[in-house]
Design an enzyme around this catalytic site. Structure first.
Site, PDB file in Angstrom:
ATOM      1  N   ILE A  87      18.788  52.939  30.883  1.00 38.41           N
ATOM      2  CA  ILE A  87      20.330  52.957  31.251  1.00 38.41           C
ATOM      3  C   ILE A  87      20.580  51.816  31.542  1.00 38.41           C
ATOM      4  O   ILE A  87      20.111  50.857  32.318  1.00 38.41           O
ATOM      5  CB  ILE A  87      20.322  54.083  32.449  1.00 38.41           C
ATOM      6  CG1 ILE A  87      19.886  55.399  32.139  1.00 38.41           C
ATOM      7  CG2 ILE A  87      21.857  54.172  32.659  1.00 38.41           C
ATOM      8  CD1 ILE A  87      19.484  56.263  33.217  1.00 38.41           C
ATOM      9  N   CYS A  88      21.942  51.266  31.119  1.00 32.62           N
ATOM     10  CA  CYS A  88      22.554  49.913  31.538  1.00 32.62           C
ATOM     11  C   CYS A  88      23.672  50.412  32.731  1.00 32.62           C
ATOM     12  O   CYS A  88      24.729  50.664  32.448  1.00 32.62           O
ATOM     13  CB  CYS A  88      23.113  49.277  30.403  1.00 32.62           C
ATOM     14  SG  CYS A  88      23.700  47.776  30.738  1.00 32.62           S
ATOM     15  N   LEU A  89      23.012  49.967  33.922  1.00 34.46           N
ATOM     16  CA  LEU A  89      24.144  50.763  34.960  1.00 34.46           C
ATOM     17  C   LEU A  89      23.748  49.627  36.147  1.00 34.46           C
ATOM     18  O   LEU A  89      22.650  49.299  36.547  1.00 34.46           O
ATOM     19  CB  LEU A  89      23.714  51.978  35.701  1.00 34.46           C
ATOM     20  CG  LEU A  89      24.474  52.411  36.451  1.00 34.46           C
ATOM     21  CD1 LEU A  89      26.052  52.644  36.349  1.00 34.46           C
ATOM     22  CD2 LEU A  89      23.811  53.880  37.040  1.00 34.46           C
TER      23      LEU A  89
END
Ligand SMILES: [Zn+2]
Lengths: 152, 329
Positions: A87-89
Site C-alpha cells: 500500500i502506498c500510504l
C-alpha cells in the site's frame, strides 16, 4: 515474553474490541502477536462497497516507533495499491507517527479506498482509468469485489 | 607544484611580523563557529520543513557533510593563500619549515580532520553518558567499555582543552611560536600577510582560474561561492553585533515566524501516553510541543528520530522535563 511492542499490541487489540471502528476488524495471529490478520469492508457509496478485503500486518519489535508492514491479501484494483498488495500510504511510510494504533491504520486504509490519490500511483493503470474513464475503473473494481467473496 | 609554492612562501615570509594573540584567537574562534552555524541553519530549515526526508538525512549526517564542505573549502584556501579560510579572513598566512613534507595534507589533517574526530567523540561521549545514566542494558563487554569510556573521556577532554590554554599563554609570553594544538602538531607558524605574498596569492588565484581541469574548477567555484557568502555573512554579522550592542534597549521584532500550534488529537487522554497508549509512567514533558509521555517511550523515540512524535518538530533529550505532580506517583 513481554516487550514494549507486544504490550502495545495487546492494548491495540483491547481497544479494537472495546471500541470497534465501523467497517474494519483485525486480530493477532493464533500463535504470534506480531502478525495480524485484518478485514476491511468496502466503504458504502464507493465501487468497493460490499467487498471484504483481507490484509496482513507485520509488526516489528520497534513498533510503535516504526510502522508495521501492511499488505492486502485480496486482489485489489486501486491507484495506490501495488500488484503485490503493498500500500502506498503516507502514514505507513514517511508520515508515520507512533501515536497511531491498529484501529487508526485500518480506518486510514479504508478511507484510502474511497479517496484514492491518483497523483502518487502504485498502479498506473488504475490511476489512469480513475482519472480518465471512471466507468471502466468501477467495472474493474467491481470484479475485485466479487473476487473478494470467493478467496479464503 | 602547489606544495613547492607553499614552501617558498614560507621561506620568504619568515621575517614577516608576528601576529598578536587576539588576532589568532579571533581567527580560531571564527574557524570553530562555522560548523555550529552550519548545524544551526540545518536545524532552522528542518523546523520549517519537518517532513522533508532529504533534510532529515542532511541533519543526521551534518558533521560528515560539513567535513566534506570544509575539506574542499580549506584545501582551496591552503593551495591559494597558504591559510585556512578563517586565517585568511583575518589577514594571516601559514609558514612551514622548509624541510617539512606535505604541508597542505598536514594542515588539513590537524585543522579539519582532528576537530571532526574530537566533535564525533564528544557526541559519542554525550550519548553514552546518557545511556549509562538511564541504565539501558547491553552485553557485559560493551557495558564495561562504555563505563570505562565515560570515566576516562572527561580527562582526555580536559587535557585537550588544557593544552590549548597552555599554548595560548605560552605564545603570549613569547615562549612558544605556536598558539594552538593544530599548528603545533602540523609544525607551522602563522604570520601576517606581506605585500610580497599578497601578489603571489593573486598570481595563483589567476592561474587556478585559467586551469582547464573540470573537477578543481567545480571545487574552486564552490569554494568561491561559499567564501563570498561567508565573507559577506561575517561582515554583516559583525555589523549587526555592533549595531545591536548600541541599540540594545530597542525591542527587535521576532526573527522567525512562530509555527502554528499543533492540532490536539482528542485520542490523547489526560492520563495515557501517546506512544504506548498505556498509563503514563515517569511523566515527562517534551517542552518543544508540550505533550507528556512516559520517560522510556519518549527517550527511545527521540534517540531514533530526533523529533517530537506528534508534531514532528526537531527535538532532543535536552528538551525533556520530568513532571512531578501530586496526582501521579
Ligand atoms: Zn508510554
Amino acid at each position: 515474553m513481554s516487550t514494549a511492542a507486544r504490550r502495545r499490541l495487546m492494548r491495540d487489540f483491547k481497544r479494537l474490541q472495546e471500541d470497534p471502528p465501523a467497517g474494519v476488524s483485525g486480530a493477532p495471529g493464533e500463535n504470534n502477536i506480531m502478525v495480524w490478520n485484518a478485514v476491511i469492508f468496502g466503504p458504502h457509496d464507493t465501487p468497493f462497497e460490499d467487498g471484504t478485503f483481507k490484509l496482513t500486518m507485520e509488526f516489528s519489535e520497534e513498533y510503535p516507533n516504526k510502522p508495521p508492514v501492511v499488505k492486502f491479501l485480496s486482489k485489489m484494483f486501486h491507484p495506490n495499491i501495488y500488484a503485490d498488495g503493498g500500500i502506498c500510504l503516507d502514514i505507513l511510510q514517511n508520515r508515520w507517527s507512533p501515536t497511531y494504533d491498529v484501529s487508526a491504520i485500518l480506518t486510514s486504509i479504508q478511507s484510502l479506498l474511497s479517496d484514492p490519490n491518483p497523483n502518487s500511483p502504485a498502479n498506473s493503470m488504475a490511476a489512469q482509468l480513475f482519472k480518465e474513464n471512471r466507468r471502466e475503473y468501477e467495472k474493474r473494481v467491481k470484479a475485485c469485489v466479487e473476487q473478494s467473496w470467493c478467496d479464503d | 607544484m602547489a606544495q613547492a609554492n607553499f614552501i617558498n612562501a614560507g621561506v620568504t615570509s619568515t621575517s614577516s611580523p608576528r601576529p598578536s594573540i587576539f588576532q589568532l584567537l579571533a581567527s580560531g574562534g571564527l574557524h570553530r563557529s562555522i560548523c555550529p552555524a552550519f548545524e544551526h541553519i540545518l536545524r532552522l530549515l528542518k523546523t520549517r520543513h519537518h517532513s522533508s526526508q532529504a533534510l532529515d538525512l542532511l541533519y543526521k549526517y551534518c558533521d560528515e557533510f560539513w567535513l566534506l564542505i570544509d575539506l574542499s573549502l580549506e584545501s582551496y584556501y591552503l593551495k591559494t593563500y597558504n591559510a585556512l579560510f578563517s586565517e585568511h579572513f583575518y589577514g594571516l598566512t601559514r609558514s612551514f619549515k622548509s624541510n617539512q613534507r606535505h604541508p597542505i595534507l598536514r594542515s588539513l589533517l590537524f585543522s579539519v580532520i582532528l576537530p571532526y574526530v574530537k566533535r564525533k567523540l564528544d557526541r559519542v561521549f554525550e550519548s553514552l553518558r546518557e545511556s549509562v545514566a538511564d541504565g539501558v542494558p547491553t552485553s557485559k563487554i560493551l557495558e564495561f567499555s562504555r563505563l570505562y569510556f565515560v570515566r576516562v573521556y572527561p580527562y582526555i577532554h580536559m587535557i585537550y582543552e588544557g593544552l590549548h590554554l597552555f599554548l595560548a599563554i605560552a605564545y603570549t609570553l613569547g615562549r612558544s611560536s605556536y598558539h594552538q594544538l593544530s599548528t603545533q602538531l602540523a609544525g607551522l607558524t602563522l604570520t601576517q600577510i606581506t605585500t610580497e605574498a599578497q601578489s603571489q596569492f593573486q598570481e595563483r588565484e589567476l592561474k587556478s582560474r585559467n586551469s582547464a581541469q573540470i573537477l578543481p574548477k567545480i571545487i574552486r567555484s564552490f569554494a568561491q561561492t561559499l567564501t563570498f557568502g561567508l565573507e559577506t555573512g561575517s561582515f554583516i554579522l559583525q555589523f549587526f553585533n555592533h549595531w545591536q550592542s548600541r541599540t540594545e534597549h530597542i525591542q527587535m521584532g521576532p526573527t522567525s515566524d512562530i509555527p502554528d500550534p499543533p492540532e490536539i488529537d482528542p485520542e490523547i487522554s489526560k492520563t495515557t501516553c501517546p506512544i504506548c497508549h498505556g498509563p503514563r509512567r515517569t511523566e515527562t514533558l517534551l517542552s518543544i510541543s508540550g505533550y507528556v509521555f512516559c520517560y522510556v517511550c519518549v527517550v527511545k523515540y527521540l534517540r531514533q528520530h530526533g523529533k517530537c512524535p506528534i508534531t514532528n518538530f526537531p527535538a532532543n533529550e535536552d528538551s525533556l522535563i520530568r513532571l512531578y505532580s501530586q496526582e501521579s506517583s
